[in-house]
Write an enzyme that holds these catalytic residues in place. Structure first.
Site, mmCIF file in Angstrom:
data_model
loop_
_atom_site.group_PDB
_atom_site.id
_atom_site.type_symbol
_atom_site.label_atom_id
_atom_site.label_comp_id
_atom_site.label_asym_id
_atom_site.label_seq_id
_atom_site.Cartn_x
_atom_site.Cartn_y
_atom_site.Cartn_z
ATOM 1 N N GLU A 1 -46.208 -43.314 28.630
ATOM 2 C CA GLU A 1 -46.687 -42.909 27.301
ATOM 3 C C GLU A 1 -45.711 -43.356 26.225
ATOM 4 O O GLU A 1 -44.536 -42.992 26.254
ATOM 5 C CB GLU A 1 -46.869 -41.396 27.219
ATOM 6 C CG GLU A 1 -47.396 -40.956 25.850
ATOM 7 C CD GLU A 1 -47.280 -39.449 25.611
ATOM 8 O OE1 GLU A 1 -47.880 -38.971 24.647
ATOM 9 O OE2 GLU A 1 -46.572 -38.782 26.377
ATOM 10 N N ASP B 1 -42.941 -38.025 31.528
ATOM 11 C CA ASP B 1 -41.859 -37.045 31.477
ATOM 12 C C ASP B 1 -42.146 -35.885 32.424
ATOM 13 O O ASP B 1 -43.309 -35.522 32.651
ATOM 14 C CB ASP B 1 -41.691 -36.505 30.052
ATOM 15 C CG ASP B 1 -41.184 -37.569 29.086
ATOM 16 O OD1 ASP B 1 -40.603 -38.564 29.561
ATOM 17 O OD2 ASP B 1 -41.365 -37.398 27.865
ATOM 18 N N ASP C 1 -46.500 -31.789 29.149
ATOM 19 C CA ASP C 1 -47.249 -32.905 28.571
ATOM 20 C C ASP C 1 -47.355 -34.062 29.552
ATOM 21 O O ASP C 1 -48.394 -34.736 29.635
ATOM 22 C CB ASP C 1 -46.564 -33.380 27.279
ATOM 23 C CG ASP C 1 -46.794 -32.434 26.121
ATOM 24 O OD1 ASP C 1 -47.779 -31.676 26.170
ATOM 25 O OD2 ASP C 1 -45.999 -32.443 25.171
ATOM 26 N N ASP D 1 -42.552 -32.773 32.481
ATOM 27 C CA ASP D 1 -42.831 -31.540 31.758
ATOM 28 C C ASP D 1 -44.343 -31.335 31.666
ATOM 29 O O ASP D 1 -45.134 -32.074 32.261
ATOM 30 C CB ASP D 1 -42.191 -31.565 30.356
ATOM 31 C CG ASP D 1 -42.649 -32.759 29.519
ATOM 32 O OD1 ASP D 1 -43.675 -33.392 29.865
ATOM 33 O OD2 ASP D 1 -41.992 -33.069 28.515
#
Length: 223
Positions: A18, A95, A99, A97
């Site tokens: 992303e 990442d 998101d 996490d």
């Protein structure tokens, strides 16, 4: 947005990341990395379209979808020749996490909608980024989940937590994403129940999706 591999074909892997920052960082990490010449990078713009909650015409008009199909050498609605694929594998890299997990689900939804045989043939992977690293006595240890951090051996040293792929140094990216000794490249294996869950999660109701991705560990995830 598409940084091609130097060697294309069934053994090549397209890494989906992303944003410009993360994409540029991963591109630096693949330099001089083992097998780096067979790694392509596609930089997604923000959250990808939810292919399972939108009509197919809108999905096919999406720029990220167009780039993905072009990169793979696939035409929607036509069966592809596996021997002529430009990339034989897709790896989601986001990442570690909430998101990042959501982005992973969106990518899975696109593949399931446009070319489900890609999943059925075991070509979809999750390239896990580390949560942190521990440097001790000239050695570097990478941890990919909070559980690994909590259960690590009693090793004293300097702990560095990564805020995201875009903030990681070239050396760390090479050693954590592409080094055979540390790489966490998890195949997303399809199951009937897993696909049903994906279809349910990526529907118009957002809350089930939020509940599911919070705290999820995609290691060993079975689609």
């Amino acid at each position: 947005k598409l940084l091609e591999a130097r060697k294309l074909g069934n053994d090549a892997m397209l890494v989906l990341v992303e944003g410009e920052s993360a994409g540029g960082s991963v591109a630096n990490g693949r330099q001089k990395a083992p097998g780096g010449e067979k790694v392509g990078i596609l930089k997604l713009r923000g959250k990808a379209i939810n292919a399972l909650a939108n009509p197919i015409d809108k999905v096919l008009e999406n720029e990220e979808v167009k780039l993905l199909l072009q990169a793979l050498g696939i035409t929607y609605g036509q069966k592809y020749n596996s021997k002529k694929l430009r990339y034989g594998k897709i790896a989601i890299c986001s990442d570690a996490d909430f998101d990042g997990s959501h982005i992973g689900l969106l990518v899975m939804a696109i593949i399931q909608k446009l070319c489900p045989e890609f999943i059925q043939e075991g070509r979809l992977y999750w390239l896990k980024a580390p949560v942190c690293k521990l440097e001790s006595k000239g050695k570097t240890y990478y941890y990919y989940t909070e559980e690994e951090v909590e259960n690590r051996k009693e090793i004293s040293g300097e702990m560095t937590f990564f805020k995201g792929i875009g903030q990681m140094q070239k050396k760390d990216l090479q050693e954590s994403l592409f080094s055979p000794a540390n790489q966490h490249l998890e195949q997303l294996k399809p199951t009937e129940d897993g696909v049903e869950v994906l279809l349910e999660l990526m529907g118009e109701d957002v809350q089930p999706r939020k509940d599911y991705v919070q705290g999820i560990d995609f290691g060993g995830f079975r689609l």
